[in-house]
Design a protein around this motif. Structure first.
Motif, PDB file in Angstrom:
ATOM      1  N   ARG A   8      27.924 -51.112  14.185  1.00  0.00           N
ATOM      2  CA  ARG A   8      28.297 -49.864  13.498  1.00  0.00           C
ATOM      3  C   ARG A   8      27.646 -48.234  14.031  1.00  0.00           C
ATOM      4  O   ARG A   8      26.827 -47.740  14.477  1.00  0.00           O
ATOM      5  CB  ARG A   8      27.651 -49.863  11.735  1.00  0.00           C
ATOM      6  N   THR A  33      31.854 -39.176   7.428  1.00  0.00           N
ATOM      7  CA  THR A  33      31.673 -40.694   6.964  1.00  0.00           C
ATOM      8  C   THR A  33      30.055 -40.658   5.838  1.00  0.00           C
ATOM      9  O   THR A  33      28.941 -39.999   7.539  1.00  0.00           O
ATOM     10  CB  THR A  33      31.875 -41.656   8.139  1.00  0.00           C
ATOM     11  N   GLY A  35      26.875 -43.190   5.991  1.00  0.00           N
ATOM     12  CA  GLY A  35      26.599 -44.346   6.136  1.00  0.00           C
ATOM     13  C   GLY A  35      24.714 -44.455   5.919  1.00  0.00           C
ATOM     14  O   GLY A  35      24.172 -44.675   6.616  1.00  0.00           O
ATOM     15  N   TYR A  41      20.070 -51.756   9.444  1.00  0.00           N
ATOM     16  CA  TYR A  41      21.275 -52.263   9.219  1.00  0.00           C
ATOM     17  C   TYR A  41      22.479 -51.281   8.047  1.00  0.00           C
ATOM     18  O   TYR A  41      21.502 -50.339   7.211  1.00  0.00           O
ATOM     19  CB  TYR A  41      21.643 -53.746   8.188  1.00  0.00           C
ATOM     20  N   GLN A  42      23.879 -51.363   8.985  1.00  0.00           N
ATOM     21  CA  GLN A  42      24.119 -50.034   7.149  1.00  0.00           C
ATOM     22  C   GLN A  42      24.412 -51.356   5.975  1.00  0.00           C
ATOM     23  O   GLN A  42      24.572 -52.112   5.977  1.00  0.00           O
ATOM     24  CB  GLN A  42      25.452 -49.699   7.668  1.00  0.00           C
ATOM     25  N   ASN A  44      26.820 -51.357   3.913  1.00  0.00           N
ATOM     26  CA  ASN A  44      28.388 -51.431   3.588  1.00  0.00           C
ATOM     27  C   ASN A  44      29.384 -51.119   2.027  1.00  0.00           C
ATOM     28  O   ASN A  44      30.094 -49.849   2.169  1.00  0.00           O
ATOM     29  CB  ASN A  44      29.252 -52.319   3.991  1.00  0.00           C
ATOM     30  N   ARG A  45      28.263 -51.057   1.561  1.00  0.00           N
ATOM     31  CA  ARG A  45      28.969 -50.784   0.135  1.00  0.00           C
ATOM     32  C   ARG A  45      28.463 -49.649  -1.174  1.00  0.00           C
ATOM     33  O   ARG A  45      28.875 -49.060  -1.728  1.00  0.00           O
ATOM     34  CB  ARG A  45      28.337 -51.930  -0.857  1.00  0.00           C
ATOM     35  N   VAL A  47      29.121 -46.961   1.815  1.00  0.00           N
ATOM     36  CA  VAL A  47      29.201 -45.887   2.342  1.00  0.00           C
ATOM     37  C   VAL A  47      30.680 -44.976   1.804  1.00  0.00           C
ATOM     38  O   VAL A  47      31.139 -45.952   1.035  1.00  0.00           O
ATOM     39  CB  VAL A  47      29.992 -46.560   3.948  1.00  0.00           C
ATOM     40  N   ARG A  49      33.114 -42.135   2.706  1.00  0.00           N
ATOM     41  CA  ARG A  49      33.803 -41.387   3.625  1.00  0.00           C
ATOM     42  C   ARG A  49      34.867 -40.101   2.859  1.00  0.00           C
ATOM     43  O   ARG A  49      35.238 -40.362   1.402  1.00  0.00           O
ATOM     44  CB  ARG A  49      35.398 -42.343   4.313  1.00  0.00           C
ATOM     45  N   ASN A 285      27.816 -58.367  10.019  1.00  0.00           N
ATOM     46  CA  ASN A 285      27.229 -57.576   9.340  1.00  0.00           C
ATOM     47  C   ASN A 285      28.802 -57.150   9.049  1.00  0.00           C
ATOM     48  O   ASN A 285      29.167 -56.563   8.530  1.00  0.00           O
ATOM     49  CB  ASN A 285      26.323 -56.524   8.911  1.00  0.00           C
ATOM     50  N   CYS A 286      29.784 -58.086   9.358  1.00  0.00           N
ATOM     51  CA  CYS A 286      31.576 -57.518   9.439  1.00  0.00           C
ATOM     52  C   CYS A 286      31.901 -57.530   7.497  1.00  0.00           C
ATOM     53  O   CYS A 286      31.600 -57.956   7.066  1.00  0.00           O
ATOM     54  CB  CYS A 286      31.953 -58.636  10.306  1.00  0.00           C
TER      55      CYS A 286
END
Length: 286
Positions: A8, A33, A35, A41-42, A44-45, A47, A49, A285-286
């Motif tokens: 990311r 964005t 993040g 590691y990002q 994701n939950r 994030v 925007r 981690n997609c």
């Protein structure tokens, strides 16, 4: 392709700032964005925007001028000898409208980057000249001079204002992303993280992206966040040099690729052929 690694951009920006855990605030042309990055590691939950970015501001610049902006290609290149003289406009009837819009937006962006700034605190229009002074006039490609009014001078301040629509959604998270200010977006992203890492997040807010180069963004963001969080949390906004902020993802990628352990992170063609895309989803981690 013998091997592949996907990461990311927020993680790369954190690496460029020398941090494995940070709240990355990426302000770009297309939007903002936020993040949160934890141990490389990002999350994701968490994030958040927003569509309000540099392109959004450029449209506001064109509207606030109240006059058409001539594209650079349509202006005859000639020196101006007397004050008030303007350059001749050329006619290119076969020019596609999208090409003209591109160059109009380019002039608006240059004007915004040249004369606009964000005050440290929210100001009334009557206080702008007294607190910030009056910027130099801006010359359009055709030679016309734009006198910068206070409303145009602090136009990017709209990024730190909450936009309230008439028909607000009942989804609070959706309201924050569509209408929230930059400081509210950062606060919402940090609030979605676990309690034990919020203090570290607020102490390592990393700014990146071309729009973050607007004068006053780091100071205003730090000021707004400090007011929004408890006094026990110390807010620190990290803003690197203009080059580092503009190319933070590339710099972070260079740092990551130079690590001795980087080859162990790759997904090789042999692994992909044996296991398939599920391994890529798990590893990246997609």
């Amino acid at each position: 392709v013998p091997a592949l690694y996907v990461v990311r951009s927020s993680v790369l920006a954190a690496f460029a700032a020398g941090r494995a855990t940070a709240c990355v605030v990426d302000l770009s042309a297309s939007g903002a964005t936020i993040g949160p990055v934890i141990d490389g590691y990002q999350l994701n939950r968490a994030v958040v925007r927003s569509a309000r970015g540099g392109d959004f501001l450029d449209e506001l610049v064109v509207e606030s001028l109240g006059r058409p902006i001539p594209p650079r290609f349509s202006v005859k290149r000639q020196p101006l000898s007397t004050p008030g003289e303007t350059r001749e406009l050329l006619d290119f009837p076969l020019t596609h409208p999208s090409y003209s819009r591109f160059w109009v937006a380019d002039v608006a962006r240059d004007l915004r980057e040249s004369v606009c700034e964000i005050p440290k605190v929210s100001l009334d229009l009557r206080e702008v000249k007294q607190r910030l002074g009056e910027p130099a006039p801006y010359e359009l490609p055709d030679g016309n001079i734009v006198r910068v009014e206070p409303q145009l001078h602090i136009l990017p301040d709209v990024l730190f204002r909450t936009q309230r629509g008439e028909d607000e959604s009942s989804d609070e998270n959706q309201n924050v992303e569509e209408q929230g200010s930059i400081s509210e977006l950062v606060h919402a992203a940090v609030a979605r993280c676990d309690l034990d890492c919020r203090k570290e997040m607020l102490g390592s807010v990393v700014l990146c992206g071309g729009l973050s180069l607007t004068r006053g963004v780091p100071e205003r963001l730090g000021h707004e966040l400090t007011k929004m969080v408890p006094s026990a949390f110390k807010v620190k906004v990290t803003a690197a040099t203009s080059v580092e902020r503009r190319f933070s993802s590339w710099i972070g990628g260079s740092i990551l690729a130079s690590l001795g352990s980087f080859q162990q992170l790759w997904l090789s063609k042999e692994e992909y052929d044996d296991i398939g895309p599920t391994l890529a989803e798990k590893r990246f981690n997609c």
